[in-house]
Enzyme design. Structure first.
Site, PDB file in Angstrom:
ATOM      1  N   ASN A  55      -6.319 -15.186   3.705  1.00 29.56           N
ATOM      2  CA  ASN A  55      -7.569 -14.590   3.305  1.00 29.56           C
ATOM      3  C   ASN A  55      -7.638 -14.678   1.773  1.00 29.56           C
ATOM      4  O   ASN A  55      -6.758 -14.165   1.084  1.00 29.56           O
ATOM      5  CB  ASN A  55      -7.614 -13.135   3.786  1.00 29.56           C
ATOM      6  N   HIS A  66     -11.460 -16.511   5.273  1.00 28.81           N
ATOM      7  CA  HIS A  66     -10.526 -15.670   6.014  1.00 28.81           C
ATOM      8  C   HIS A  66      -9.266 -16.500   6.261  1.00 28.81           C
ATOM      9  O   HIS A  66      -9.264 -17.721   6.063  1.00 28.81           O
ATOM     10  CB  HIS A  66     -11.133 -15.249   7.343  1.00 28.81           C
ATOM     11  N   GLU A  68      -7.807 -17.471   9.027  1.00 29.25           N
ATOM     12  CA  GLU A  68      -7.989 -18.489  10.056  1.00 29.25           C
ATOM     13  C   GLU A  68      -8.862 -19.638   9.569  1.00 29.25           C
ATOM     14  O   GLU A  68      -8.564 -20.807   9.834  1.00 29.25           O
ATOM     15  CB  GLU A  68      -8.609 -17.871  11.324  1.00 29.25           C
TER      16      GLU A  68
END
Length: 160
Positions: A55, A66, A68
């Protein structure tokens, strides 16, 4: 540990824990940079690391970075994502859960979902295998951050 669906024979629990360590290192680095300590990594079906990320919302002033999404972007284009494994220190938020569904990632390994459950149940309802390792280390890292910077955490999860 909780999961939906059978454990994949080719990915034993110890291997998932080793994958989580990659994401945890990203989370620790993000924390050291003053950001939200959430890390992620994308692996192929053999367990080879494609990319990791963290992040970076605070560090780069970009609300779309973020853990991911950072790992996903860094992995570059893939012919398919159906055989990929997304590993993240915290249950994916709705934004990141959407990414998993959009690209057909079928396995998500979560460090913990007690602090924030995000879209875990929604992913499970849509056939994604979610393996929650219930990591105390992941919980403690994020809990320390939330205690120190609750306003940044609330911003990250879209709370006022």
């Amino acid at each position: 540990m909780t999961q939906s669906g059978p454990m994949q024979d080719d990915q034993p629990l110890d291997e998932y824990r080793a994958m989580l360590q990659v994401a945890l290192e990203e989370a620790r680095q993000g924390r050291a940079e003053g950001g939200v300590p959430i890390g992620a990594a994308l692996f192929d079906a053999t367990g080879a690391l494609l990319a990791s990320g963290r992040n970076r919302r605070v560090q780069q002033g970009d609300p779309s970075i973020h853990g991911e999404t950072d790992a996903f972007r860094r992995a570059g284009r893939q012919r398919t994502y159906r055989d990929k494994i997304m590993v993240t220190t915290l249950a994916p938020c709705w934004y990141c859960s959407g990414l998993v569904r959009q690209f057909g990632i079928r396995t998500v390994v979560v460090g913990e979902s007690r602090t924030f459950s995000g879209g875990v149940e929604w992913l499970r309802e849509h056939g994604v295998t979610v393996i929650d390792l219930d990591s105390a280390e992941c919980r403690e890292l994020l809990a320390g951050f939330i205690a120190e910077k609750p306003e940044v955490w609330n911003e990250d999860i879209g709370e006022e």
